[in-house]
Scaffold this motif. Structure first.
Motif, mmCIF file in Angstrom:
data_model
loop_
_atom_site.group_PDB
_atom_site.id
_atom_site.type_symbol
_atom_site.label_atom_id
_atom_site.label_comp_id
_atom_site.label_asym_id
_atom_site.label_seq_id
_atom_site.Cartn_x
_atom_site.Cartn_y
_atom_site.Cartn_z
ATOM 1 N N GLY A 153 2.070 -62.143 13.246
ATOM 2 C CA GLY A 153 3.369 -61.526 13.376
ATOM 3 C C GLY A 153 4.036 -61.888 14.692
ATOM 4 N N THR A 181 12.224 -63.523 21.627
ATOM 5 C CA THR A 181 11.158 -63.513 20.623
ATOM 6 C C THR A 181 9.862 -64.043 21.223
ATOM 7 N N TYR A 187 9.099 -55.589 14.986
ATOM 8 C CA TYR A 187 7.894 -56.335 14.612
ATOM 9 C C TYR A 187 8.095 -56.960 13.236
ATOM 10 N N HIS A 188 7.828 -58.266 13.147
ATOM 11 C CA HIS A 188 7.936 -59.003 11.878
ATOM 12 C C HIS A 188 6.568 -59.571 11.520
ATOM 13 N N SER A 216 4.380 -61.363 7.829
ATOM 14 C CA SER A 216 4.345 -61.701 6.411
ATOM 15 C C SER A 216 3.023 -61.241 5.820
ATOM 16 N N ASP A 233 8.068 -60.341 3.505
ATOM 17 C CA ASP A 233 8.408 -60.290 4.925
ATOM 18 C C ASP A 233 8.642 -58.834 5.299
ATOM 19 N N SER A 259 9.017 -55.713 8.247
ATOM 20 C CA SER A 259 9.502 -55.479 9.605
ATOM 21 C C SER A 259 9.561 -53.988 9.882
ATOM 22 N N GLU A 290 10.984 -51.267 13.292
ATOM 23 C CA GLU A 290 11.703 -51.215 14.573
ATOM 24 C C GLU A 290 11.297 -49.986 15.371
#
Length: 330
Positions: A205, A217, A244-245, A247, A252, A254, A256
């Motif tokens: 991530g 980033t 936060y991202h 897979s 996908d 995410s 916050e």
């Protein structure tokens, strides 16, 4: 009616059966070798109607299993409730039909009684068909699978839930950590850093540090990232959040964090001038005063008095002291 005792006279079993056609059919109650209740089985029909209640306890009398089934036609069909070896609720299975209609709710708990999974299925024809809700080991919602049709129409939504990231700030000048603070004040030119972190759920991530004017980033390393600001400027002011991202499962995901407000003020005042004014100047004044005092004292000790100066002046003129007095009288 059968009543049994074990070899030391402890009640072991009661069996009660009837029919044909005194109707009540089977009540079995069992106790273990020390007289602790172990099992209750109650069955009826045809046609005392109630059909099957099985209740089990473990070897120390802790409730372990409840099975309740009915039909035909006491209607409620199957409630199974399970507990683990220390009596913590582990599983509830609820099924109905034909035709109490609700068909299957399965609720599972982990070994310490924290809710783990709910499976809900309906039809035919309570219509809603399948919602699976999963929680992690501390009871935080983790996964929702929702399927419908025929004909509740919505067909399959799979939603994975992430923890909310944490955002914190620290300053090299102040040595403070702002994990819980809502706002942070940095002095212009000072160094500060903003940290993002999240509880482990999935590997990898990245973190996006976002404000109204800037986006930064970094990849997540050990589920965290640190953003350094070596020299604070007014342009760095704003409200920051960590996103936060990651897979996972071909999705996908995410999440916050809350907002953190950062303000940048003028250059921090130098403490040295204050130290000079508050300490050095008063000390200098004191030393000068002491020096002048001793100088004046030493100088006055060497000078003749005023009377001695006058007598010397008359001696120089050759005037006797008595005449001086007479002249003074005249």
């Amino acid at each position: 009616i059968i009543t049994c005792y074990n070899h030391v006279g402890v009640l072991h079993q009661i069996i009660t059966c009837y029919n044909h056609v005194g109707v009540l059919h089977q009540i079995i109650t069992c106790y273990n070798h020390v007289g602790v209740l172990h099992q209750i089985i109650t069955c009826y029909n045809h046609v005392g109607v109630l059909h099957q209640i099985i209740t089990c306890y473990n070897h120390v009398g802790v409730l372990h299993l409840i099975i309740t089934c009915y039909n035909h036609v006491g209607v409620l069909h199957q409630i199974i409730t399970c507990y683990n070896h220390v009596g913590v609720l582990h599983q509830i299975i609820t099924c109905y039909n034909h035709v109490g209609v609700l068909h299957q709710i399965i609720t599972c708990y982990n070994h310490v009684g924290v809710l783990h999974q709910i499976i809900t299925c309906y039809n035919h024809v309570g219509v809603l068909h399948l919602i699976i809700t999963c929680y992690n080991h501390v009871g935080v919602l983790h996964l929702i699978i929702t399927c419908y049709n025929h004909v509740g129409v919505l067909h399959q939504i799979i939603t994975y839930k992430l923890f909310q990231p944490n955002i914190s700030v620290s300053s090299s000048m102040d040595g403070v950590s702002g994990a819980q603070q809502q706002g942070f004040q940095a002095f212009r030119g000072s160094t500060f850093s903003i940290s993002c972190s999240i509880q482990p759920q999935y590997p990898g991530g990245s973190f996006l540090l976002s404000s109204s004017t800037h986006n930064y980033t970094q990849p997540a390393v050990n589920h965290s990232a640190h953003f350094l600001f070596p020299a604070a400027e007014p342009a760095h002011q704003g409200s920051y959040s960590c996103v936060y991202h990651v897979s996972a499962f071909s999705q996908d995901l995410s999440s916050e964090s809350r907002l953190l407000s950062v303000t940048v003020t003028g250059v921090r005042s130098d403490p040295e001038p204050f130290i000079i004014r508050a300490v050095v100047l008063p000390l200098t004044q004191m030393l000068v005063t002491i020096g002048l005092y001793f100088y004046c004292k030493a100088t006055r000790g060497r000078r003749p008095s005023r009377q001695e100066d006058i007598e010397l002046d008359y001696d120089d003129l050759g005037v006797p002291a008595e005449e001086e007095g007479a002249q003074g009288a005249e």
